[in-house]
Design a protein around this motif. Structure first.
Motif, PDB file in Angstrom:
ATOM      1  N   TRP A  76      68.342 -17.186 -24.409  1.00 19.00           N
ATOM      2  CA  TRP A  76      68.459 -16.490 -23.117  1.00 19.00           C
ATOM      3  C   TRP A  76      67.094 -16.060 -22.571  1.00 19.00           C
ATOM      4  O   TRP A  76      66.954 -15.828 -21.372  1.00 19.00           O
ATOM      5  CB  TRP A  76      69.365 -15.260 -23.248  1.00 19.00           C
ATOM      6  N   THR A  77      66.111 -15.923 -23.456  1.00 17.11           N
ATOM      7  CA  THR A  77      64.768 -15.545 -22.971  1.00 17.11           C
ATOM      8  C   THR A  77      63.855 -16.776 -22.926  1.00 17.11           C
ATOM      9  O   THR A  77      62.651 -16.650 -22.786  1.00 17.11           O
ATOM     10  CB  THR A  77      64.118 -14.481 -23.879  1.00 17.11           C
ATOM     11  N   GLU A  78      64.416 -17.924 -23.088  1.00 17.30           N
ATOM     12  CA  GLU A  78      63.678 -19.208 -23.111  1.00 17.30           C
ATOM     13  C   GLU A  78      62.519 -19.171 -24.090  1.00 17.30           C
ATOM     14  O   GLU A  78      61.406 -19.603 -23.793  1.00 17.30           O
ATOM     15  CB  GLU A  78      63.160 -19.543 -21.699  1.00 17.30           C
ATOM     16  N   GLY A  79      62.787 -18.572 -25.248  1.00 18.36           N
ATOM     17  CA  GLY A  79      61.775 -18.537 -26.314  1.00 18.36           C
ATOM     18  C   GLY A  79      60.668 -17.520 -26.075  1.00 18.36           C
ATOM     19  O   GLY A  79      59.725 -17.435 -26.858  1.00 18.36           O
ATOM     20  N   ARG A  80      60.784 -16.685 -25.025  1.00 21.74           N
ATOM     21  CA  ARG A  80      59.714 -15.712 -24.723  1.00 21.74           C
ATOM     22  C   ARG A  80      59.945 -14.348 -25.366  1.00 21.74           C
ATOM     23  O   ARG A  80      59.051 -13.519 -25.418  1.00 21.74           O
ATOM     24  CB  ARG A  80      59.597 -15.539 -23.205  1.00 21.74           C
ATOM     25  N   GLY A  81      61.171 -14.111 -25.822  1.00 22.14           N
ATOM     26  CA  GLY A  81      61.498 -12.791 -26.362  1.00 22.14           C
ATOM     27  C   GLY A  81      60.738 -12.495 -27.646  1.00 22.14           C
ATOM     28  O   GLY A  81      60.498 -13.386 -28.463  1.00 22.14           O
ATOM     29  N   LEU A  82      60.329 -11.242 -27.765  1.00 21.63           N
ATOM     30  CA  LEU A  82      59.748 -10.770 -29.037  1.00 21.63           C
ATOM     31  C   LEU A  82      60.876 -10.029 -29.739  1.00 21.63           C
ATOM     32  O   LEU A  82      61.317  -8.974 -29.275  1.00 21.63           O
ATOM     33  CB  LEU A  82      58.548  -9.861 -28.770  1.00 21.63           C
ATOM     34  N   ILE A  83      61.350 -10.617 -30.833  1.00 24.97           N
ATOM     35  CA  ILE A  83      62.629 -10.171 -31.388  1.00 24.97           C
ATOM     36  C   ILE A  83      62.479  -9.666 -32.821  1.00 24.97           C
ATOM     37  O   ILE A  83      61.779 -10.278 -33.631  1.00 24.97           O
ATOM     38  CB  ILE A  83      63.633 -11.357 -31.362  1.00 24.97           C
ATOM     39  N   ALA A  84      63.131  -8.549 -33.097  1.00 26.11           N
ATOM     40  CA  ALA A  84      63.306  -8.101 -34.481  1.00 26.11           C
ATOM     41  C   ALA A  84      64.723  -7.577 -34.585  1.00 26.11           C
ATOM     42  O   ALA A  84      65.301  -7.112 -33.594  1.00 26.11           O
ATOM     43  CB  ALA A  84      62.306  -7.013 -34.845  1.00 26.11           C
ATOM     44  N   THR A  85      65.292  -7.660 -35.774  1.00 30.36           N
ATOM     45  CA  THR A  85      66.695  -7.306 -35.948  1.00 30.36           C
ATOM     46  C   THR A  85      66.851  -6.308 -37.088  1.00 30.36           C
ATOM     47  O   THR A  85      65.916  -6.092 -37.862  1.00 30.36           O
ATOM     48  CB  THR A  85      67.510  -8.572 -36.290  1.00 30.36           C
ATOM     49  N   GLY A  86      68.047  -5.718 -37.182  1.00 29.63           N
ATOM     50  CA  GLY A  86      68.326  -4.840 -38.310  1.00 29.63           C
ATOM     51  C   GLY A  86      68.818  -5.653 -39.495  1.00 29.63           C
ATOM     52  O   GLY A  86      68.419  -5.432 -40.631  1.00 29.63           O
ATOM     53  N   SER A  87      69.690  -6.628 -39.204  1.00 30.11           N
ATOM     54  CA  SER A  87      70.224  -7.487 -40.265  1.00 30.11           C
ATOM     55  C   SER A  87      69.404  -8.769 -40.328  1.00 30.11           C
ATOM     56  O   SER A  87      68.733  -9.121 -39.359  1.00 30.11           O
ATOM     57  CB  SER A  87      71.681  -7.833 -39.940  1.00 30.11           C
TER      58      SER A  87
END
Ligand code: NAI
Length: 570
Positions: free
Chosen positions: A435-446
């Motif tokens: 959805w961010t076309e690979g631009r998102g800076l992502i971290a998760t809890g799981s």
């Protein structure tokens, strides 16, 4: 630091011999005892004749581990090794850190707590049960080793995602302290796991004939807090200067306990403070990757519970360190709970939440739902949100439309769905990347597997407390700190962010790999120690001196000769 030092043959007389030696997990080398040690310590005949190196033992232990086909079996195997030969246990863990950390700690330790009474084998740590409340100093006096650097204590009420496990909760301090040693290098014999056994309200546990804890419903109210106080006073008396880490207490107990004792002794609550610090570290790293500063951010927090407010408080403190006034910093937060956006027109907010209430005047003309609430989609449509954090326990709460709208306005949106477990995550990592076309800076809890997008493999950082607590332990022990302050936590988060692989390669993970975690822990420990000095809670030293102290404190699993000066630990 060594409890005993043996450099001569006469000292060897003080050592246990034969089976007594082989039964001491801190001294036992098993098949790695040398010819000379076998001669002097009555070991011939008790061991097979072949002498192995630690490396050879690790290979053999790993083969045995690999033959286990269930996680609980792997956990039991590793725990048995820990109770037999600590050096080998830690060397094996270190050589297979990514594979084995989940077996000794989350998630498998949850299973071990549930099954604690069934898999119990040998004593480790202390059970402080309510019926023995008048003897707590004596119980502490029975600890296996005199000198203790770190205690992890739980009352077993809120064990990971599985709730009340009573005395079985001891599995958590055991697992956590293994990581204090593995990563922070706190010497194994200087750690002490404790369970405050105040009963359990888990009907299943109470029904089981195997249950080994005190068979009683939980002690509550003033009696509970009095018991905790008896414990704390005994620790202060018996083990002054020891770091006391609270773990997996239920929220109504966790905060009051921390508030009551944080200025009285060296103590912190990892669920509250460590959690916020690791999330903060990852957010600060992500902000650096965007090339902007924290003061440029508009932060949307979805979830205003203890975790959400804790992370917001950390971010606000970081903003203030960067020059914003408290009032200015508050204006950067947009926080949503079950009743919608927090704003000054609401009268249901707790004092901690009210800090983040947006002035209703700023919301004129905004669309409200049938209940008069402002929802996430409306908020994202109205502001230019740069950071979106989920700590709501609502799986799928970040829908495609919301994420696409955010990504339309911001080049590198920072999106952290932090709720656990995986089915509660506010979004799936692969959806966020798409959805961010690979631009998102992502971290998760799981944990989420790396995502492949447009020919790139994008690793997903998991905000796991393991990046903070072992380093905090190392930092306070090496620096001789007497307190754990919020600023020290913030210093830990900043040091973590400086070690983010994403700073060198913006599509790398926001958090370091476990294979690099000991080095990062040492960096964090130095930052924590320097901050402790600045705040007047640790003796003054130069950064170089502190760095050397940290390096000397961080124990590495290796055998030393029982004849050498450094040889004997206990
Ligand atoms: P909590 O129950 O105290 O707070 C939950 C918050 O979410 C409340 O403010 C509630 O009003 C809000 N919420 C619930 N449903 C909502 C909805 N439909 N719309 C908007 N808001 C809603 O829980 P706590 O302790 O703050 O934990 C929240 C989550 O964070 C849990 O899943 C926990 O596992 C996770 N967590 C993750 C950490 C990490 O580092 N990854 C650390 C600590 C917690």
């Amino acid at each position: 630091m060594a409890a005993k030092q043996g450099s001569s043959r006469s000292d060897l007389r003080d050592l246990p011999h034969g089976m007594d030696l082989l039964n001491r997990q801190g001294l036992n080398k098993g098949t790695a005892f040398t010819e000379a040690e076998r001669n002097s310590l009555g070991l011939h005949g008790l061991l097979p004749p072949q002498i192995e190196s630690l490396g050879e033992q690790v290979v053999r232990a790993y083969e045995a581990y690999k033959r286990k086909d269930e996680d609980l079996e792997r956990h039991i195997y590793l725990r048995a090794l820990q109770d037999t030969n600590e050096v080998l246990f830690y060397r094996l863990l270190l050589d297979h850190i990514e594979e084995m950390t989940p077996m000794v700690y989350t998630p498998v330790v949850a299973l071990a707590c549930e099954q604690f009474s069934r898999i119990y084998r040998r004593p480790r740590g202390l059970f402080i049960s309510y019926p023995l409340r008048e003897s707590i100093p004596a119980l502490l006096g029975n600890r296996p080793n005199r000198e203790v650097d770190v205690i992890v204590v739980t009352d077993g009420e809120r064990i990971l995602g599985i709730g009340d496990q009573g005395a079985g909760g001891l599995g958590i301090p055991i697992g956590k302290l293994s990581l204090y040693t593995l990563i922070g290098g706190i010497r194994p014999e200087r750690t002490l796991p404790i369970v405050l056994d105040v009963g359990t309200n888990n009907a299943e546990r109470l029904r089981e004939p195997e249950y080994l804890g005190w068979r009683h419903e939980r002690i509550t109210g003033q009696a509970y807090f009095d018991f905790v106080d008896q414990f704390v006073q005994a620790v202060k008396q018996e083990l002054p200067g020891t770091c006391l880490q609270w773990e997996d207490f239920a929220t109504p107990h966790a905060r009051p306990i921390l508030q009551r004792y944080r200025d009285e002794l060296l103590t912190f609550n990892d669920d509250i403070q460590g959690t916020a610090a690791v999330a903060l570290g990852a957010i600060l790293a992500a902000v650096k990757v965007t090339g902007k500063s924290l003061r440029d951010q508009q932060i949307v927090m979805f979830g205003a519970g203890s975790a959400g407010i804790g992370v917001a408080d950390g971010l606000r403190a970081a903003m203030e360190e960067e020059g914003l006034s408290d009032q200015e910093a508050r204006g950067h937060f947009w926080i949503i709970d079950k009743e919608g956006l927090l704003h000054s027109g609401r009268n249901d907010l707790s004092p901690e939440q009210s800090v983040y209430a947006q002035q209703e005047g700023r919301l004129a003309g905004w669309m409200r739902n049938a209940n008069g609430q402002i929802e996430l989609a409306e908020l994202i449509g109205k502001i230019e949100a740069t950071i979106l954090i989920g700590l709501s326990t609502v799986g799928g709460a970040f829908p495609e439309t919301v994420v696409r709208e955010m990504a339309r306005k911001v080049r590198r949106p920072i999106i952290f769905p932090l709720s656990n477990p995986t089915d509660k995550s506010e979004a799936k990592a692969e959806d966020l990347v798409l959805w961010t076309e690979g631009r998102g800076l992502i971290a998760t809890g799981s944990p989420f597997a790396p995502v492949v997008y447009a020919g790139r493999t994008i690793p997903i950082a998991q905000c796991n407390n393991v990046f903070i607590f072992p380093a905090m332990g190392l930092g306070v022990v090496a620096s001789g700190a007497q307190r754990v302050t919020d600023s020290m936590m913030l210093a830990a988060a900043r040091a973590l962010s400086r070690n983010s692989p994403a700073l060198a390669d913006s599509s790398a993970s926001l958090l370091p790999p476990l294979t690099d975690i000991r080095r990062v822990a040492a960096e964090i420990a130095v930052a924590v120690g320097m901050k402790a000095q600045k705040q007047g809670v640790a003796p003054k030293r130069s950064e170089d001196e502190l760095r050397q102290l940290v390096a000397a404190t961080q124990w590495t699993p290796a055998y030393s000769s029982l004849f050498a000066a450094e040889g004997v630990r206990r």
